[in-house]
Scaffold this active site. Structure first.
Site, PDB file in Angstrom:
ATOM      1  N   TRP A  27       0.857  -1.200   0.000  1.00  0.00           N
ATOM      2  CA  TRP A  27       0.000   0.000   0.000  1.00  0.00           C
ATOM      3  C   TRP A  27       0.886   1.241   0.000  1.00  0.00           C
ATOM      4  O   TRP A  27       1.925   1.260   0.662  1.00  0.00           O
ATOM      5  CB  TRP A  27      -0.876   0.017   1.260  1.00  0.00           C
ATOM      6  CG  TRP A  27      -2.262  -0.472   1.053  1.00  0.00           C
ATOM      7  CD1 TRP A  27      -2.645  -1.763   0.825  1.00  0.00           C
ATOM      8  CD2 TRP A  27      -3.457   0.313   1.055  1.00  0.00           C
ATOM      9  NE1 TRP A  27      -4.015  -1.825   0.700  1.00  0.00           N
ATOM     10  CE2 TRP A  27      -4.538  -0.559   0.831  1.00  0.00           C
ATOM     11  CE3 TRP A  27      -3.732   1.677   1.224  1.00  0.00           C
ATOM     12  CZ2 TRP A  27      -5.851  -0.122   0.784  1.00  0.00           C
ATOM     13  CZ3 TRP A  27      -5.037   2.113   1.172  1.00  0.00           C
ATOM     14  CH2 TRP A  27      -6.088   1.211   0.945  1.00  0.00           C
ATOM     15  N   TRP A  63      -1.541  -4.117   7.693  1.00  0.00           N
ATOM     16  CA  TRP A  63      -2.236  -5.056   8.586  1.00  0.00           C
ATOM     17  C   TRP A  63      -1.549  -6.423   8.587  1.00  0.00           C
ATOM     18  O   TRP A  63      -1.549  -7.136   9.585  1.00  0.00           O
ATOM     19  CB  TRP A  63      -3.709  -5.196   8.174  1.00  0.00           C
ATOM     20  CG  TRP A  63      -4.504  -6.084   9.059  1.00  0.00           C
ATOM     21  CD1 TRP A  63      -4.824  -7.401   8.859  1.00  0.00           C
ATOM     22  CD2 TRP A  63      -5.081  -5.721  10.325  1.00  0.00           C
ATOM     23  NE1 TRP A  63      -5.565  -7.876   9.921  1.00  0.00           N
ATOM     24  CE2 TRP A  63      -5.738  -6.876  10.828  1.00  0.00           C
ATOM     25  CE3 TRP A  63      -5.109  -4.551  11.080  1.00  0.00           C
ATOM     26  CZ2 TRP A  63      -6.391  -6.874  12.051  1.00  0.00           C
ATOM     27  CZ3 TRP A  63      -5.773  -4.553  12.302  1.00  0.00           C
ATOM     28  CH2 TRP A  63      -6.418  -5.706  12.772  1.00  0.00           C
ATOM     29  N   GLU A  64      -0.942  -6.798   7.447  1.00  0.00           N
ATOM     30  CA  GLU A  64      -0.301  -8.111   7.314  1.00  0.00           C
ATOM     31  C   GLU A  64       1.143  -8.143   7.833  1.00  0.00           C
ATOM     32  O   GLU A  64       1.780  -9.198   7.855  1.00  0.00           O
ATOM     33  CB  GLU A  64      -0.315  -8.537   5.839  1.00  0.00           C
ATOM     34  CG  GLU A  64      -1.674  -9.046   5.346  1.00  0.00           C
ATOM     35  CD  GLU A  64      -2.693  -7.931   5.147  1.00  0.00           C
ATOM     36  OE1 GLU A  64      -2.299  -6.822   4.739  1.00  0.00           O
ATOM     37  OE2 GLU A  64      -3.873  -8.152   5.423  1.00  0.00           O
ATOM     38  N   VAL A  88       3.166   2.155   5.307  1.00  0.00           N
ATOM     39  CA  VAL A  88       2.770   3.574   5.275  1.00  0.00           C
ATOM     40  C   VAL A  88       1.260   3.650   5.453  1.00  0.00           C
ATOM     41  O   VAL A  88       0.506   3.201   4.573  1.00  0.00           O
ATOM     42  CB  VAL A  88       3.182   4.225   3.936  1.00  0.00           C
ATOM     43  CG1 VAL A  88       2.684   5.671   3.867  1.00  0.00           C
ATOM     44  CG2 VAL A  88       4.695   4.177   3.762  1.00  0.00           C
ATOM     45  N   LEU A  89       0.852   4.182   6.592  1.00  0.00           N
ATOM     46  CA  LEU A  89      -0.578   4.341   6.881  1.00  0.00           C
ATOM     47  C   LEU A  89      -0.921   5.817   6.708  1.00  0.00           C
ATOM     48  O   LEU A  89      -0.341   6.676   7.379  1.00  0.00           O
ATOM     49  CB  LEU A  89      -0.872   3.894   8.313  1.00  0.00           C
ATOM     50  CG  LEU A  89      -0.982   2.376   8.515  1.00  0.00           C
ATOM     51  CD1 LEU A  89      -0.827   2.020   9.964  1.00  0.00           C
ATOM     52  CD2 LEU A  89      -2.296   1.843   7.961  1.00  0.00           C
ATOM     53  N   THR A  94     -11.984   7.821   6.995  1.00  0.00           N
ATOM     54  CA  THR A  94     -12.706   6.957   7.953  1.00  0.00           C
ATOM     55  C   THR A  94     -11.791   6.641   9.143  1.00  0.00           C
ATOM     56  O   THR A  94     -10.670   7.108   9.201  1.00  0.00           O
ATOM     57  CB  THR A  94     -13.060   5.614   7.274  1.00  0.00           C
ATOM     58  OG1 THR A  94     -11.804   4.935   7.030  1.00  0.00           O
ATOM     59  CG2 THR A  94     -13.778   5.848   5.954  1.00  0.00           C
ATOM     60  N   HIS A  96     -10.576   3.820   9.625  1.00  0.00           N
ATOM     61  CA  HIS A  96      -9.795   2.634   9.204  1.00  0.00           C
ATOM     62  C   HIS A  96      -8.354   2.755   9.712  1.00  0.00           C
ATOM     63  O   HIS A  96      -7.788   1.841  10.285  1.00  0.00           O
ATOM     64  CB  HIS A  96      -9.806   2.605   7.672  1.00  0.00           C
ATOM     65  CG  HIS A  96      -9.547   1.262   7.102  1.00  0.00           C
ATOM     66  ND1 HIS A  96     -10.362   0.185   7.325  1.00  0.00           N
ATOM     67  CD2 HIS A  96      -8.553   0.797   6.317  1.00  0.00           C
ATOM     68  CE1 HIS A  96      -9.894  -0.868   6.684  1.00  0.00           C
ATOM     69  NE2 HIS A  96      -8.803  -0.524   6.070  1.00  0.00           N
ATOM     70  N   ARG A 135       8.906  12.066   4.844  1.00  0.00           N
ATOM     71  CA  ARG A 135       9.539  11.092   5.744  1.00  0.00           C
ATOM     72  C   ARG A 135      10.200   9.934   5.005  1.00  0.00           C
ATOM     73  O   ARG A 135      10.813   9.072   5.601  1.00  0.00           O
ATOM     74  CB  ARG A 135       8.509  10.607   6.770  1.00  0.00           C
ATOM     75  CG  ARG A 135       8.231  11.650   7.840  1.00  0.00           C
ATOM     76  CD  ARG A 135       6.880  11.514   8.493  1.00  0.00           C
ATOM     77  NE  ARG A 135       6.634  12.600   9.445  1.00  0.00           N
ATOM     78  CZ  ARG A 135       6.313  13.844   9.073  1.00  0.00           C
ATOM     79  NH1 ARG A 135       6.198  14.147   7.779  1.00  0.00           N
ATOM     80  NH2 ARG A 135       6.119  14.798   9.957  1.00  0.00           N
TER      81      ARG A 135
HETATM   82  O1  LIG Z   1      -6.499   1.559   4.402  1.00  0.00           O
HETATM   83  N1  LIG Z   1      -5.417   2.054   4.347  1.00  0.00           N
HETATM   84  C1  LIG Z   1      -4.183   1.404   4.375  1.00  0.00           C
HETATM   85  C2  LIG Z   1      -4.022   0.000   4.367  1.00  0.00           C
HETATM   86  N2  LIG Z   1      -5.083  -0.834   4.308  1.00  0.00           N
HETATM   87  C3  LIG Z   1      -4.988  -2.240   3.965  1.00  0.00           C
HETATM   88  C4  LIG Z   1      -4.729  -3.122   5.178  1.00  0.00           C
HETATM   89  O2  LIG Z   1      -3.415  -2.921   5.666  1.00  0.00           O
HETATM   90  C5  LIG Z   1      -4.872  -4.615   4.804  1.00  0.00           C
HETATM   91  O3  LIG Z   1      -3.910  -4.931   3.814  1.00  0.00           O
HETATM   92  C6  LIG Z   1      -6.263  -4.948   4.279  1.00  0.00           C
HETATM   93  O4  LIG Z   1      -7.240  -4.457   5.176  1.00  0.00           O
HETATM   94  C7  LIG Z   1      -6.455  -6.451   4.096  1.00  0.00           C
HETATM   95  O5  LIG Z   1      -6.224  -7.110   5.307  1.00  0.00           O
HETATM   96  N3  LIG Z   1      -2.771  -0.553   4.444  1.00  0.00           N
HETATM   97  C8  LIG Z   1      -1.671   0.268   4.503  1.00  0.00           C
HETATM   98  O6  LIG Z   1      -0.542  -0.232   4.574  1.00  0.00           O
HETATM   99  N4  LIG Z   1      -1.804   1.631   4.481  1.00  0.00           N
HETATM  100  C9  LIG Z   1      -3.009   2.225   4.420  1.00  0.00           C
HETATM  101  O7  LIG Z   1      -3.075   3.488   4.416  1.00  0.00           O
END
Ligand SMILES: O=Nc1c(NC[C@H](O)[C@H](O)[C@H](O)CO)[nH]c(=O)[nH]c1=O
Length: 162
Positions: A27, A63-64, A88-89, A94, A96, A135
Site C-alpha cells: 500500500w 495489517w499483514e 505507510v498508513l 474513515t 480505518h 519522511r
Molecule cells: O487503508 N489504508 C491502508 C491499508 N489498508 C490495507 C490493510 O493494511 C490490509 O492490507 C487490508 O485491510 C487487508 O487485510 N494498508 C496500509 O498499509 N496503508 C493504508 O493506508
C-alpha cells in the site's frame, strides 16, 4: 537531526555478520519504494551488511506486517538478527487508519518482546501524502526514515546477537 544522532550514538557498528529481514507493505507504493531503497542502501553502504543476508518480502498492507514478521522469525528459527517492518498508513476519511495503526503497532511491539528477534518499527502513520513523502526523503527538507530503521536494526541485531 537529533533522530540520527540518537540512533547512531556510540561506536560504529559492523553489520557484515548480520542477517536481516525486511517485510514491507505494498500500500502507498510510491512512498514504500524510497523508504525501502534508503533502508537497504544504508544497511549495505554504511554498515556493510551483505546483500545476500538481506531478505526482502512484501505483503498486501500494513495489517499483514505482524503476521508475516512472525512467520519469518518462526520459520527462520532465530536466524535473523533483526526484522524491519515497513508500512505507510495515511489517514483517510474513515477510522480505518486508527484501527489498523493501533493493532499493527502493538502487535509488532509484542512480537519484538516475545521473540529474541528485534522487530524494528518502520510504519509511518501520517495525515497525508506530503507528510509521507517527506519522511521518505522526497521533497524539500525531507529525511528518509528508512535510513534510521537500518541503523536501529544493525545496532539491535548486534546487541542481541548470542
Ligand atoms: O487503508 N489504508 C491502508 C491499508 N489498508 C490495507 C490493510 O493494511 C490490509 O492490507 C487490508 O485491510 C487487508 O487485510 N494498508 C496500509 O498499509 N496503508 C493504508 O493506508
Amino acid at each position: 537531526d537529533s533522530t540520527i544522532k540518537g540512533i547512531e550514538a556510540g561506536e560504529k557498528y559492523d553489520g557484515s555478520g548480520l542477517r536481516i529481514a525486511i517485510v514491507h507493505a505494498r500500500w502507498n507504493a510510491a512512498v514504500i519504494k524510497p523508504l525501502l531503497e534508503g533502508c537497504v542502501r544504508k544497511l549495505v553502504n554504511e554498515y556493510g551488511v551483505k546483500t545476500k543476508n538481506i531478505i526482502i518480502e512484501s505483503v498486501p498492507g500494513s495489517w499483514e506486517l505482524p503476521g508475516h514478521c512472525q512467520t519469518l522469525i518462526r520459520k527462520g528459527y532465530g536466524s535473523y538478527n533483526a526484522v524491519i517492518a515497513i508500512g505507510v498508513l495515511i489517514k483517510g476519511k474513515t477510522m480505518h487508519f486508527e484501527y489498523i495503526s493501533e493493532q499493527v503497532s502493538s502487535a509488532l511491539m509484542n512480537l519484538s518482546t516475545e521473540t529474541s528477534t528485534p522487530v524494528i518499527y518502520g510504519v509511518l502513520n501520517v495525515l497525508n501524502d506530503e507528510q509521507a513523502l517527506l519522511r521518505a526523503g522526497v521533497g524539500e527538507g525531507g529525511h528518509n526514515h528508512g535510513e534510521d530503521w537500518a541503523a536501529a536494526a544493525v545496532e539491535m541485531g548486534i546487541k542481541t546477537k548470542v
